[in-house]
Design a protein around this motif. Structure first.
Motif, PDB file in Angstrom:
ATOM      1  N   ALA A  39       0.849  -1.192   0.000  1.00 30.40           N
ATOM      2  CA  ALA A  39       0.000   0.000   0.000  1.00 30.40           C
ATOM      3  C   ALA A  39       0.883   1.240   0.000  1.00 30.40           C
ATOM      4  CB  ALA A  39      -0.918  -0.004   1.216  1.00 30.40           C
ATOM      5  N   LEU A  40       0.511   2.243  -0.789  1.00 25.61           N
ATOM      6  CA  LEU A  40       1.342   3.437  -0.918  1.00 25.61           C
ATOM      7  C   LEU A  40       1.260   4.303   0.337  1.00 25.61           C
ATOM      8  CD1 LEU A  40       1.015   4.857  -4.541  1.00 25.61           C
ATOM      9  CD2 LEU A  40       3.058   3.976  -3.410  1.00 25.61           C
ATOM     10  N   ALA A  41       2.425   4.644   0.874  1.00 28.40           N
ATOM     11  CA  ALA A  41       2.493   5.550   2.012  1.00 28.40           C
ATOM     12  C   ALA A  41       2.805   6.968   1.546  1.00 28.40           C
ATOM     13  CB  ALA A  41       3.557   5.087   2.999  1.00 28.40           C
ATOM     14  N   LEU A  42       3.835   7.109   0.721  1.00 30.64           N
ATOM     15  CA  LEU A  42       4.338   8.426   0.307  1.00 30.64           C
ATOM     16  C   LEU A  42       4.589   8.454  -1.194  1.00 30.64           C
ATOM     17  CD1 LEU A  42       6.967   8.581   3.168  1.00 30.64           C
ATOM     18  CD2 LEU A  42       5.056  10.181   3.005  1.00 30.64           C
ATOM     19  N   VAL A  43       4.254   9.585  -1.786  1.00 30.15           N
ATOM     20  CA  VAL A  43       4.531   9.790  -3.208  1.00 30.15           C
ATOM     21  C   VAL A  43       5.158  11.166  -3.367  1.00 30.15           C
ATOM     22  CG1 VAL A  43       3.549   9.996  -5.520  1.00 30.15           C
ATOM     23  CG2 VAL A  43       2.547   8.378  -3.883  1.00 30.15           C
ATOM     24  N   ASP A  44       6.269  11.234  -4.092  1.00 33.49           N
ATOM     25  CA  ASP A  44       6.860  12.530  -4.425  1.00 33.49           C
ATOM     26  C   ASP A  44       6.024  13.140  -5.548  1.00 33.49           C
ATOM     27  OD1 ASP A  44       8.328  14.696  -5.246  1.00 33.49           O
ATOM     28  OD2 ASP A  44      10.231  13.623  -5.465  1.00 33.49           O
ATOM     29  N   GLY A  45       5.289  14.188  -5.210  1.00 29.94           N
ATOM     30  CA  GLY A  45       4.366  14.780  -6.163  1.00 29.94           C
ATOM     31  C   GLY A  45       4.947  15.905  -6.990  1.00 29.94           C
ATOM     32  N   ALA A  46       6.257  16.148  -6.881  1.00 29.06           N
ATOM     33  CA  ALA A  46       6.852  17.271  -7.609  1.00 29.06           C
ATOM     34  C   ALA A  46       6.768  17.087  -9.119  1.00 29.06           C
ATOM     35  CB  ALA A  46       8.306  17.451  -7.181  1.00 29.06           C
ATOM     36  N   GLY A  47       6.709  15.841  -9.575  1.00 26.21           N
ATOM     37  CA  GLY A  47       6.582  15.551 -10.994  1.00 26.21           C
ATOM     38  C   GLY A  47       5.721  14.319 -11.198  1.00 26.21           C
ATOM     39  N   PRO A  48       5.342  14.019 -12.435  1.00 27.59           N
ATOM     40  CA  PRO A  48       4.433  12.891 -12.675  1.00 27.59           C
ATOM     41  C   PRO A  48       5.045  11.524 -12.399  1.00 27.59           C
ATOM     42  CG  PRO A  48       5.191  13.864 -14.747  1.00 27.59           C
ATOM     43  CD  PRO A  48       5.645  14.770 -13.656  1.00 27.59           C
ATOM     44  N   ASP A  49       6.379  11.443 -12.381  1.00 27.82           N
ATOM     45  CA  ASP A  49       7.046  10.150 -12.158  1.00 27.82           C
ATOM     46  C   ASP A  49       7.838  10.153 -10.860  1.00 27.82           C
ATOM     47  OD1 ASP A  49       6.162   9.111 -14.696  1.00 27.82           O
ATOM     48  OD2 ASP A  49       7.704  10.358 -15.643  1.00 27.82           O
ATOM     49  N   GLY A  50       7.287  10.772  -9.835  1.00 31.53           N
ATOM     50  CA  GLY A  50       7.987  10.901  -8.570  1.00 31.53           C
ATOM     51  C   GLY A  50       8.130   9.582  -7.821  1.00 31.53           C
ATOM     52  N   LEU A  51       9.104   9.536  -6.920  1.00 32.38           N
ATOM     53  CA  LEU A  51       9.371   8.355  -6.105  1.00 32.38           C
ATOM     54  C   LEU A  51       8.133   7.953  -5.312  1.00 32.38           C
ATOM     55  CD1 LEU A  51      11.489   6.360  -4.866  1.00 32.38           C
ATOM     56  CD2 LEU A  51      11.885   8.107  -3.108  1.00 32.38           C
ATOM     57  N   ARG A  52       7.889   6.654  -5.250  1.00 34.32           N
ATOM     58  CA  ARG A  52       6.773   6.107  -4.487  1.00 34.32           C
ATOM     59  C   ARG A  52       7.326   5.189  -3.407  1.00 34.32           C
ATOM     60  NH1 ARG A  52       1.510   5.618  -7.677  1.00 34.32           N
ATOM     61  NH2 ARG A  52       1.674   7.352  -9.172  1.00 34.32           N
ATOM     62  N   VAL A  53       6.832   5.365  -2.186  1.00 31.10           N
ATOM     63  CA  VAL A  53       7.305   4.586  -1.039  1.00 31.10           C
ATOM     64  C   VAL A  53       6.116   3.837  -0.452  1.00 31.10           C
ATOM     65  CG1 VAL A  53       8.397   4.674   1.226  1.00 31.10           C
ATOM     66  CG2 VAL A  53       9.097   6.291  -0.561  1.00 31.10           C
ATOM     67  N   THR A  54       6.214   2.508  -0.422  1.00 28.96           N
ATOM     68  CA  THR A  54       5.147   1.723   0.184  1.00 28.96           C
ATOM     69  C   THR A  54       5.284   1.739   1.704  1.00 28.96           C
ATOM     70  OG1 THR A  54       6.376  -0.358   0.236  1.00 28.96           O
ATOM     71  CG2 THR A  54       5.192   0.188  -1.827  1.00 28.96           C
ATOM     72  N   TYR A  55       4.246   1.253   2.377  1.00 33.69           N
ATOM     73  CA  TYR A  55       4.322   1.200   3.835  1.00 33.69           C
ATOM     74  C   TYR A  55       5.412   0.241   4.299  1.00 33.69           C
ATOM     75  CZ  TYR A  55       0.567   4.313   5.208  1.00 33.69           C
ATOM     76  OH  TYR A  55      -0.178   5.433   5.452  1.00 33.69           O
ATOM     77  N   ALA A  56       5.584  -0.878   3.601  1.00 34.61           N
ATOM     78  CA  ALA A  56       6.649  -1.810   3.976  1.00 34.61           C
ATOM     79  C   ALA A  56       8.019  -1.158   3.801  1.00 34.61           C
ATOM     80  CB  ALA A  56       6.550  -3.073   3.127  1.00 34.61           C
ATOM     81  N   GLN A  57       8.193  -0.430   2.715  1.00 33.68           N
ATOM     82  CA  GLN A  57       9.469   0.258   2.488  1.00 33.68           C
ATOM     83  C   GLN A  57       9.706   1.357   3.518  1.00 33.68           C
ATOM     84  OE1 GLN A  57       8.634   1.417  -1.554  1.00 33.68           O
ATOM     85  NE2 GLN A  57       9.864  -0.247  -2.430  1.00 33.68           N
TER      86      GLN A  57
END
Length: 524
Positions: free
Chosen positions: A31-49
């Motif tokens: 499940a997604l915890a954090l997304v870098d929203g600065a651009g359309p392909d920003g880093l995505r961090v799951t809850y496990a990560q």
């Protein structure tokens, strides 16, 4: 008679902050915890990560030498690394002091010295301010969240194979976050917020705010501010929501993120509400996913709120709090369908509020100063017991300095404030700090600063008495002098030259007289 929250008291978990927030992280897996929203392909961090990253960085920081009671300064814009550093330091038993990302070298240095920070974590674009401030304050090391030549990165520390730290933490007394606030007046002070303060405030809001897995929020408010830190990090991550992180406010990117990520909840400040109400860009984006827009940090004009609500198609409501309250005491409940216009909401669980007549010190059924008591009230100001006692009395009531009233349904309204603090676009601007800067100018004999309205926004205005040999000192020179020495949000925006500053017999500046003079001028 104190007013009590309409919500039943809740049990406050006896847990450190990181344990509460990350309790279900590993089980949420991909499940997604954090997304870098600065651009359309920003880093995505799951809850496990997220869970793994926090534990590895905690191990690396402990191996570096971070110990219980140490202070780690976090000087960064909003990034996906921000919560990782915060919770890793918490695991080490350290205290995180969040530093305003707009601060100048002198302002950063003052905060680092005041709190005795051992390490400063920043980003490479901030090194031009972070490095000299750290050197001046005697900080042991400057770490970066990204990469910079000659600097160790938190990514290197996360590669540590050391065991994660096991540190005994007393949630009731150990300070986990040390933001700086001016309180009701004066220079910025370190607000000691314990694990229990923040944990309590998270669970206190559960009855009123329905947030959880499957929901997405956009984090545009700064994490260094307790409003942003709690509303946009601690709260959604604790409940399993997704946080799309923006490093700064850009209206077009903000709207694009809401559309692209189907954002359901936005927590903002009044200037963003103004943009939502009036900027033509809003009509170009699909904002139909939004269920609630919450505005706080400064008073919101009701007509503006209603205009924004019509544009975005969802309620625009208010909340109330302050850094010293971790930060929330009032919020409009998600399920309250009969919310009166202009209210800041109802008391959150486990919270009491008195409305006190400032003249008599007695409770009143009318308008009075709001006094708050609950488990979210700060432990105190760092190294300033007298100022702590001036704000929080012996019975635990925090005197907010704000004037309000309550209706017969428990809805509170903030109508004015006793305190002299200026709020410029949601940022705190202490007049005393600007006055000290002004008085350092050789051409200024005396000065006072108040808030005045310019185009509907409260801005700092300086009343200046020229020195005898500075007859040619003009407003532009004064504005430039202050601008070079303070963060952008603290800049003086207007100057008026006067023959003298009104003061009491004891020498206290009578800002009330200046405000009355200003109101008379604008009315005329």
């Amino acid at each position: 008679m104190p007013h009590r929250s309409p919500f039943p008291d809740v049990e406050i978990p006896d847990l450190p902050l990181h344990e509460l927030v990350l309790a279900g992280a590993a089980d949420r897996g991909d499940a997604l915890a954090l997304v870098d929203g600065a651009g359309p392909d920003g880093l995505r961090v799951t809850y496990a990560q997220l869970d793994t990253a926090v534990r590895r960085l905690a191990a690396g920081l402990a191996e570096w030498g971070l110990r219980k009671g140490d202070v780690l300064a976090l000087f960064s814009p909003n990034t996906v690394a921000f919560p990782i550093v915060l919770y890793a330091a918490s695991m080490c038993g350290a205290t995180v002091t969040t530093v305003n990302s707009l601060y100048t070298v002198d302002e950063i240095t003052a905060q680092l010295r005041d709190c005795g920070a051992r390490v400063l974590v920043t980003v490479s674009p901030f090194l031009d301010r972070a490095a000299p401030a750290a050197d001046a304050a005697g900080v042991d090391e400057v770490l970066v969240c990204d990469r910079a030549e000659g600097r160790r990165s938190i990514l290197e520390l996360m590669a540590s194979t050391a065991p994660e730290p096991r540190v005994p933490i007393d949630p009731a007394s150990d300070v986990v976050v040390l933001p700086y606030s001016s309180g009701t007046t004066g220079r910025a002070k370190g607000v000691m917020l314990t694990h229990r303060n923040i944990v309590a405030n998270l669970v206190q809001t559960h009855s009123a705010v329905r947030l959880g897995p499957g929901e997405t929020t956009v984090a545009v408010l700064p994490f260094f501010h307790m409003y942003g830190l709690t509303t946009l990090l601690n709260h959604p991550l604790h409940l399993g929501a997704t946080v799309v992180v923006l490093p700064r406010f850009d209206l077009e990117r903000f709207l694009a993120v809401i559309q692209e990520h189907r954002v359901t909840r936005a927590s903002v400040a009044p200037p963003i509400v103004l943009a939502l109400a009036k900027n033509p860009l809003v009509d170009r984006y699909d904002l139909s996913s939004l269920r609630t827009v919450l505005s706080a940090a400064a008073p919101l004009d009701q007509e503006l709120a209603e205009a924004a609500a019509r544009r975005v198609g969802c309620p625009v409501v208010q909340g109330y709090g302050m850094t010293e309250l971790s930060p929330c005491s009032h919020v409009v409940p998600d399920h309250d369908e009969a919310t009166p216009p202009g209210t800041v909401g109802k008391l959150v669980a486990n919270t009491e509020c008195r409305v006190v007549d400032p003249a008599t010190g007695e409770d009143t059924d009318g308008v009075g100063e709001l006094w708050i008591r609950g488990p979210q009230v700060m432990r105190g100001y760092l190294g300033r017991p007298e100022e702590t006692d001036a704000l929080v009395d012996r019975d635990g009531w925090l005197h907010t300095g704000d004037v309000g009233r309550v209706d017969d349904r428990g809805n509170f309204f903030v109508v004015d404030r006793l305190k002299e603090l200026i709020k410029y676009k949601g940022y705190q601007v202490p007049p005393a700090e600007l006055e000290a800067v002004l008085l350092s100018h050789p051409g200024i004999a005396d000065a006072a600063v108040i808030g005045t309205a310019v185009d509907g926004e409260e801005v700092p205005k300086a009343f200046v008495v020229r020195s005898r040999d500075a007859a040619d000192l003009d407003a532009g020179a004064v504005l430039a002098f202050v601008a070079e020495r303070v963060a952008p949000h603290k800049k003086v925006r207007a100057v008026e030259f006067v023959d003298s500053i009104p003061k009491s017999a004891a020498g206290k500046i009578l800002r009330r007289e200046l405000r009355e003079r200003e109101r008379a001028r604008t009315a005329g």
